[in-house]
Design an enzyme around this catalytic site. Sequence first.
Site, mmCIF file in Angstrom:
data_model
loop_
_atom_site.group_PDB
_atom_site.id
_atom_site.type_symbol
_atom_site.label_atom_id
_atom_site.label_comp_id
_atom_site.label_asym_id
_atom_site.label_seq_id
_atom_site.Cartn_x
_atom_site.Cartn_y
_atom_site.Cartn_z
ATOM 1 N N THR A 317 5.493 9.675 0.580
ATOM 2 C CA THR A 317 5.304 8.329 1.138
ATOM 3 C C THR A 317 4.476 8.412 2.401
ATOM 4 O O THR A 317 4.400 9.467 3.036
ATOM 5 C CB THR A 317 6.636 7.692 1.584
ATOM 6 O OG1 THR A 317 7.277 8.586 2.506
ATOM 7 C CG2 THR A 317 7.533 7.392 0.426
ATOM 8 N N ASP A 318 3.900 7.291 2.810
ATOM 9 C CA ASP A 318 3.433 7.186 4.180
ATOM 10 C C ASP A 318 4.708 7.055 5.030
ATOM 11 O O ASP A 318 5.803 6.774 4.510
ATOM 12 C CB ASP A 318 2.503 5.992 4.368
ATOM 13 C CG ASP A 318 1.704 6.108 5.674
ATOM 14 O OD1 ASP A 318 2.059 6.964 6.513
ATOM 15 O OD2 ASP A 318 0.744 5.348 5.854
ATOM 16 N N TRP A 319 4.574 7.246 6.343
ATOM 17 C CA TRP A 319 5.753 7.403 7.208
ATOM 18 C C TRP A 319 6.632 6.149 7.228
ATOM 19 O O TRP A 319 6.197 5.085 7.643
ATOM 20 C CB TRP A 319 5.295 7.843 8.589
ATOM 21 C CG TRP A 319 5.309 9.349 8.703
ATOM 22 C CD1 TRP A 319 5.902 10.081 9.714
ATOM 23 C CD2 TRP A 319 4.767 10.319 7.780
ATOM 24 N NE1 TRP A 319 5.754 11.433 9.451
ATOM 25 C CE2 TRP A 319 5.080 11.603 8.289
ATOM 26 C CE3 TRP A 319 4.089 10.248 6.574
ATOM 27 C CZ2 TRP A 319 4.714 12.785 7.634
ATOM 28 C CZ3 TRP A 319 3.716 11.419 5.914
ATOM 29 C CH2 TRP A 319 4.031 12.657 6.449
#
Length: 804
Positions: A317-319
Site C-alpha cells: 500500500t501507499d502509507w
Amino acid sequence: MKKAVRVSLKAIGILILLLILLALVGWWYVNSTFLNFEKDYAEKTVFNELTIDGHTFLDRNGNEKLDIYEDNRKSTDERVADALSQMTLEEKIHLLKGSGINSALGRGDTAVPGAVGTIVPTPRLGLPTIYLSDGPAGLRIAPKREGEERTYYCTAFPIGTLLSSTWNTDLVNQVGTAMGTEAKEYGIDVILGPGANIHRHPLCGRNFEYYSEDPVLTGFIGAAMINGIESQGIGTAVKHFVANNQETDRNFNNAIVSDRAMREIYLKGFEIIVNKSQPWTIMSSYNKINGTYVPESKDLLTDILRDNWKFEGLVMTDWFGGDDAAAMIAAGNDLLEPGTKKQWKALEEAAEEGTLSETAINTATRRILKLVMQSKKMQNYKYVNNPDLDAHAKITRQSAAEGMVLLKNEQVLPIANAENIALLGVTSYDFIAGGTGSGDVNEAYTISLEQGLENAGYTINKKAKDLFESHKATNEEAFVKPEGLDAMTNPYFPPRMAYSKEDLADIVKSADVGIITIGRNSGEGGDRVEKDDFLLSDTEQKMISDVCSAFREAGKKVVVVMNVGGVIETASWKAQPNAILLAWQGGQEGGNSVADILSGKVNPSGKLPMTFPVNLNDHASNANFPLDGEPIDFIKMLTASKEEKPEDEQIKNKDYTNYEEGIYVGYRHFDKAELKVSYPFGYGLSYTNFNYSDLNVQIENDTISISVNITNSGDLAGKEVVQVYTSKPNATIDRPVKELRTFTKTKNLNAGESINLNFQIPVLELSYWSETTSKWELEKGIYRIQVGTSSRAIKLSEDVEIII
Ligand code: BGC
C-alpha cells in the site's frame, strides 16, 4: 471576591489535572496503537533473537546458525516454499504489515534512521528486517544520527520529469544504478520509486516525481530506471498504481475513469514497465477508482496486474492507504505499510472468522518471502555506509544537463565573449534542487546557478548580487526553509524581487549578459494553483519586462532559466528574452549542469515530456481538476472515515473527479482539438541541426520495422531524440491524431556525422481498447508511420497496410 478567586483557582487546577490525564491517555493510545505495537508480538512469541539486523541467525533452540535460506543451491521458490511451510499462521499474518509509524517517521530502533517502512523480521526462522526508503529522486534517509559525528548524505539526482526529458534510457539506467548502489551501501533494501503516474493536468503537485503526459515515454524511462536500481540487488516500488493524478484529497478521492482511458493512458505506462523490467514491487495508490480503493481492487491488482500482465512481485500500500485490511490482502495487496495495530488485529480476526482465507494469506506471504529471499540482507551483504558520492555527483551533473530543454535561442547561447553575468531573480542564488515531501532527498549541498557559473569561470555581477543579498536580509524569516511535514503544507516561496530603473541601469552597464531565473516548487500533499504559480506573478512579469528592455536598449541579451518542477505559462512573455532554458530541478549539481549548457560545454538535447499550453484551461482535464490548491490535512488523512459520503455531500474534484476527457490527455487532446500550444510535446532545440532522410518501413512477422538516417548538419557535435508516432487515417473509431510508439536518442554525433537508426513496433501495439468487447482490438487498413522531432514537427512519414 476572595471566594471567587479561590473557586476559579480550583477550577483551573481541575482543568490542568484533566488535561494531564487526557494527555496521558492520548500518549498511551498513540504509543500502543502506532508506536510500540510490535512489542506485543515480541512478548507473545518465543524469540531467540529479537533484533536481526546483523544477521546472526540462530535456530529455534538458539544454538546453531540457521542458513538454509542463504543456500544458493536452492532456488528462491524452493527456499520460499520451505520458509512458508515452517511458518505459523500467526507469523504469516504478522508479516503482512510493517512495523508501524515509528519507522514511517524514520525514528525508533531501526538500523537505518530515515527509512520509512519495514518488512518485519521473523527471527525464529532467521528472516531479517527489510528496510524501505523513499525515492524517487534519490535515496531518502536521515542525514544525521544521534551521537554520531559523521553524516549519511545521499545524492539528490534530477527530478523524474527532468530524467524523462533526456529521452535517454541508457542514461536513466545509469542514474538508477547509482541510486541502487547508494541504497545497497546504506543498508536499504527497497527504494520507493520511481513514480509512473501520468501528468493528467499541469497543477498536480507531484508531477515532478512523474515522467510524462505520455504512457510510452513513462514506461520506457521508468523501466530503464528500475532495471538500473534492481541491477544492484535492490528492489523498487513503482508508484502510485494507478490514476493518482491529484494530491487534493488523495486519500479519499474517487477517480471516475473509463476503461479505455485506464488501459490506453493510465495503466499503459505501468504495463510497459512490468513488461520491460518486472519490478520487485508496486505501490498501490491512495485513491479509489470507479468506487473501489485501489488497494482493495481485485480487478486491478489480481486480474490485470497478475493474470493479464504476469507481474511476479508484491504489491504494497501507499502509507496508511486503503480501508479494509482483509479486503486488501484478498484483493492482492500483499503488504500493508507502514502497518498499524488496527490492521494487524483486523487481519487476525478475519483469519479466525474465515473471512480472509488461508490461501490468500499464503499467497501474500509467499510474495513477501520472495522479496526477502532476493534481498541483499538475506545474502548477508555487509554494507559499510560509504557509497561513492563523488562518482554519483558526476552522474547527476551529466544527467541533469542532458534533460534540460532549450526552448528558445536567438543567437545568444552558448554564451560567447561574455565575462560578467548579471543574475536576476531570487532563485538564481537560491536554486531549487527538487520537490518537497517524500520525494525530497537529504543531500549534502545544492550548487546554485551562481556557483555553477562561477565554477565555469564567469564573473557574477556584483550590483545584482548585492541587491539579492539586501532583499534576503530584509526578508530574513521568509528565507528560512520549512522542514518535514511543515514543508508539505507551507511550500517555501520567499518574496520575489523587483528592480528599480536606476539599479537596472547600473547592472546593464557592468554586465555583458543578463540571466533571470524563474523558480517554482511544489510537492506531496497539495496541488499547485494558477495564480502566481502556473502564471507568473505581477512582480515576475515586471521583472522580465524591465530587465529585458533595459538590456535590449543597451544592445545586450537576456536569458531566462526556468528552475521549475512542472509546467508554467510561457506564451505571454516568451517573446521578450533572447533565450529560454527550461532547467527543471536538476538535483544537487543543478547549477553546474545549467552552466554546462549555457557555456556550451554540453549541447542541449532535452525534449519536452509534456505540452506547454497557451492557457491552463486549454487542457481538457481543466474542467475536472481541483484548482484551489487546498493543502493536505494529516489528521483527516489518518482519522477520517473512508466510508463513501452520501451523494449529495460529495464535493466535485475532491471527493470524486470525473475524467471526462477520457483518453484526451496532453498532446492527444491538443492535436485533436487543433489548439495552438506554447511548446509542443517532444519539442527542444539544440546548438546544431539534424537532417532526417531515407525512411524505410516494412512489416515482417507482425512487427513494423522502421529505419531512418539522421545526419548532424550543423557545426557542433550533438545528440538528437528521434520520435516515432503513428496515426490512423480514416479510423473507424474515435482515435487520437497521433500517438508516440517508440523513440531513441542518438549518440553524440559529430558535425557532419550520420547514423542509421532502427525501430521495431509490434503490430499489436497499434490496438485500441474496445469498451464493447473489453479487449484490445486492432483496426485493419492503412497506418501512417511518422518520424519527427516533436509531436508537431514530423519530418518523414510513410504509410503501411495492416491486413488482419
Ligand atoms: C507517499 C509515498 C511515499 C510514502 C512513504 C506517502 O505519503 O505518497 O510516495 O513513498 O509516503 O514516505
